[in-house]
Design a protein around this motif. Structure first.
Motif, PDB file in Angstrom:
ATOM      1  N   ASP A  28      13.762  -4.586  -0.576  1.00 51.06           N
ATOM      2  CA  ASP A  28      13.995  -6.032  -0.701  1.00 51.06           C
ATOM      3  C   ASP A  28      13.945  -6.707   0.660  1.00 51.06           C
ATOM      4  O   ASP A  28      13.382  -7.816   0.797  1.00 51.06           O
ATOM      5  CB  ASP A  28      15.353  -6.294  -1.367  1.00 51.06           C
ATOM      6  N   TYR A  29      14.538  -6.062   1.678  1.00 49.64           N
ATOM      7  CA  TYR A  29      14.501  -6.650   3.010  1.00 49.64           C
ATOM      8  C   TYR A  29      13.058  -6.744   3.515  1.00 49.64           C
ATOM      9  O   TYR A  29      12.644  -7.768   4.077  1.00 49.64           O
ATOM     10  CB  TYR A  29      15.353  -5.856   3.996  1.00 49.64           C
ATOM     11  N   LEU A  30      12.296  -5.686   3.322  1.00 49.30           N
ATOM     12  CA  LEU A  30      10.905  -5.703   3.773  1.00 49.30           C
ATOM     13  C   LEU A  30      10.099  -6.767   3.043  1.00 49.30           C
ATOM     14  O   LEU A  30       9.212  -7.406   3.621  1.00 49.30           O
ATOM     15  CB  LEU A  30      10.271  -4.324   3.567  1.00 49.30           C
ATOM     16  N   MET A  84      17.222   9.412   1.833  1.00 52.76           N
ATOM     17  CA  MET A  84      16.439   8.208   1.579  1.00 52.76           C
ATOM     18  C   MET A  84      15.117   8.577   0.895  1.00 52.76           C
ATOM     19  O   MET A  84      14.632   9.703   1.022  1.00 52.76           O
ATOM     20  CB  MET A  84      16.156   7.475   2.888  1.00 52.76           C
ATOM     21  N   ASP A  85      14.544   7.621   0.199  1.00 55.93           N
ATOM     22  CA  ASP A  85      13.239   7.815  -0.441  1.00 55.93           C
ATOM     23  C   ASP A  85      12.175   7.590   0.634  1.00 55.93           C
ATOM     24  O   ASP A  85      11.620   6.485   0.779  1.00 55.93           O
ATOM     25  CB  ASP A  85      13.069   6.848  -1.607  1.00 55.93           C
ATOM     26  N   ILE A  86      11.902   8.635   1.393  1.00 57.91           N
ATOM     27  CA  ILE A  86      11.025   8.507   2.567  1.00 57.91           C
ATOM     28  C   ILE A  86       9.622   8.027   2.185  1.00 57.91           C
ATOM     29  O   ILE A  86       9.092   7.106   2.831  1.00 57.91           O
ATOM     30  CB  ILE A  86      10.983   9.833   3.352  1.00 57.91           C
ATOM     31  N   PRO A  87       8.970   8.581   1.155  1.00 60.16           N
ATOM     32  CA  PRO A  87       7.619   8.099   0.847  1.00 60.16           C
ATOM     33  C   PRO A  87       7.579   6.648   0.400  1.00 60.16           C
ATOM     34  O   PRO A  87       6.693   5.882   0.822  1.00 60.16           O
ATOM     35  CB  PRO A  87       7.141   9.050  -0.259  1.00 60.16           C
ATOM     36  N   ALA A  88       8.531   6.213  -0.433  1.00 58.87           N
ATOM     37  CA  ALA A  88       8.513   4.832  -0.919  1.00 58.87           C
ATOM     38  C   ALA A  88       8.782   3.849   0.209  1.00 58.87           C
ATOM     39  O   ALA A  88       8.116   2.802   0.323  1.00 58.87           O
ATOM     40  CB  ALA A  88       9.542   4.657  -2.036  1.00 58.87           C
ATOM     41  N   THR A 116      17.473   2.637  -1.653  1.00 60.72           N
ATOM     42  CA  THR A 116      16.074   2.336  -1.340  1.00 60.72           C
ATOM     43  C   THR A 116      15.744   0.879  -1.637  1.00 60.72           C
ATOM     44  O   THR A 116      15.017   0.225  -0.881  1.00 60.72           O
ATOM     45  CB  THR A 116      15.152   3.259  -2.142  1.00 60.72           C
ATOM     46  N   GLN A 117      16.286   0.351  -2.734  1.00 64.50           N
ATOM     47  CA  GLN A 117      15.925  -1.011  -3.133  1.00 64.50           C
ATOM     48  C   GLN A 117      16.363  -2.026  -2.099  1.00 64.50           C
ATOM     49  O   GLN A 117      15.660  -3.026  -1.868  1.00 64.50           O
ATOM     50  CB  GLN A 117      16.541  -1.346  -4.496  1.00 64.50           C
TER      51      GLN A 117
END
Length: 426
Positions: free
Chosen positions: A173-175, A198-202, A168-169
């Motif tokens: 980081d890309y975003l 994947m951490d869909i909500p985050a 997820t990180q």
């Protein structure tokens, strides 16, 4: 194997699942009559109820002809509505946000017509580097359709060096760095290759905060892990029904569009016979009057005999419930992981799926250090009656599906791997 077969039998007696509701293929080898079927992430097994339910729909056609549209026990004209509420419950949507229609990639294209709208510097489509090939082809073709260079437009996020999975990180980081250039973030909820959840909500929250539209391919997530698409604020999602939803090869998929987009006149959208509101459909007007629901994204009238198996499967999920399935999935997959830990030392096998149960569904992917993954799965099937799924060159995927897989299936997988891989190394 250190763990005796009796332990698998004991666990099955205490935690039996719902195998009796499914047809299990016979074993093609080994000493057991039924296959140890761990390929439900590729094609789910047939529920025993499917045949009779499908024959009943066929019989209505035989008896009623065209009058079946209104007079069949499950009338064809509103048939798709029988699937709406259970599909919405499955993915955590409002009933107005979910609809069953078409196949997965067709649905992704129809959704991208509305939600991929490149403008100015915001043109990028972000996917994971290990996205399913169909998704890669789809987004590249969308870029070309808009007159853009797909090599420059499609961003493929890679895991950090030394890791098999995209954390997820890395996405966040890309975003944080490049979010101002992203028009669409389209990731797999559960990665088809590694089984990573994947951490869909985050990720959804970060993508939307960056100004991007966030969509999800839930082919390996729907029916596998609990979902709350409405609550998480996902813009759109699509899924198939032939894997964990056990609706048959090439079965109809599903679509989610968040209610904040319903009735938005600025969204471009393809339309057809079923895009207009049902109450006035047979007025045969020349101009569509789409409803302010996800049904505005429908195009064609529903294929009844394709919808029947999906309806039957969704009823089963409603009866058992995703919370119970998720808990059994954790137990089954966790035990398979323990068994594989007994097998992997000294052998060229590596589990690449995250060990954290919160970061995976019911799939464990194993990298084969020597030989072909496809050849290994052939040997597992023909010599041991274990059906798994290969992704060349070196990944074998095992999916202990909580609806019908057993602890004994998991034990057979580990036993077969131990025997087969040791023979390859000898």
């Amino acid at each position: 194997m250190h763990t005796p077969e009796s332990e698998a039998r004991r666990r099955d007696a205490a935690d039996p699942g719902h195998r009796h509701l499914f047809h299990v293929p016979p074993a093609d080898g080994g000493r057991y009559p039924d296959a140890a079927y761990l390929a439900g992430n590729s094609l789910g097994l047939q529920p025993r109820a499917t045949r009779d339910e499908l024959v009943a729909d066929l019989d209505a056609w035989r008896r009623l002809g065209v009058e079946g549209h209104l007079e069949a026990e499950r009338a064809w004209l509103p048939y798709h509505e029988l699937l709406t509420a259970p599909a919405a419950r499955l993915v955590g949507a409002l009933p107005t946000e979910a609809v069953v229609m078409n196949s997965l990639t067709v649905n992704l294209h129809l959704l991208m017509v509305s939600f991929y709208r490149p403008a100015g510097e915001r043109t990028k489509i972000v996917i994971e580097d290990s996205a399913f090939p169909s998704d890669s082809y789809a987004v590249r073709s969308q870029a070309r359709f808009h007159g853009l260079d797909p090599d420059a437009t499609v961003v493929r996020l890679k895991p950090r060096p030394g890791s098999d999975t995209l954390g997820t990180q890395e996405v966040l980081d890309y975003l944080d760095r490049e979010g101002h250039t992203v028009a669409l973030l389209l990731l797999g909820g559960v990665n088809y290759l590694t089984g990573e959840l994947m951490d869909i909500p985050a990720i959804t929250a970060a993508g939307r905060a960056a100004g991007a539209v966030v969509g999800w391919d839930l082919a390996h997530a729907a029916g596998n892990v609990p979902l709350a698409l409405h609550e998480w604020g996902v813009d759109f999602a699509a899924w198939c029904s032939y894997k964990y939803l056990n609706s048959g090869p090439g079965a109809l998929g599903g679509v989610f569009v968040h209610e904040r987009h319903h009735g938005d006149p600025s969204l471009p959208r393809f339309e057809g016979w079923w895009s207009t509101e049902a109450a006035t459909r047979f007025e045969m007007t020349a101009v569509s009057r789409p409803p302010a629901t996800v049904e505005a994204w429908q195009i064609s009238n529903p294929p009844i005999f394709a919808m029947g198996p999906v309806r039957t499967s969704l009823e089963l999920f409603d009866a058992v419930g995703m919370p119970a399935l998720r808990e059994r999935s954790r137990r089954l997959t966790g035990w398979l992981e323990e068994l594989l830990d007994e097998v992997t030392p000294g052998r060229p096998l590596t589990v690449v799926t995250p060990r954290d149960p919160d970061r995976r569904g019911c799939q464990l992917s194993v990298r084969v250090g020597t030989g072909s993954a496809g050849e290994l799965t052939k040997r597992l099937r023909h010599e041991h009656g274990v059906i798994a799924d290969a992704r060349e060159p070196d990944i074998v995927r095992f999916a202990p599906v909580p609806l019908y897989s057993t602890y004994h299936d998991c034990w057979r997988v580990a036993e077969a791997l131990a025997a087969t891989v040791s023979q390859e190394g000898s």
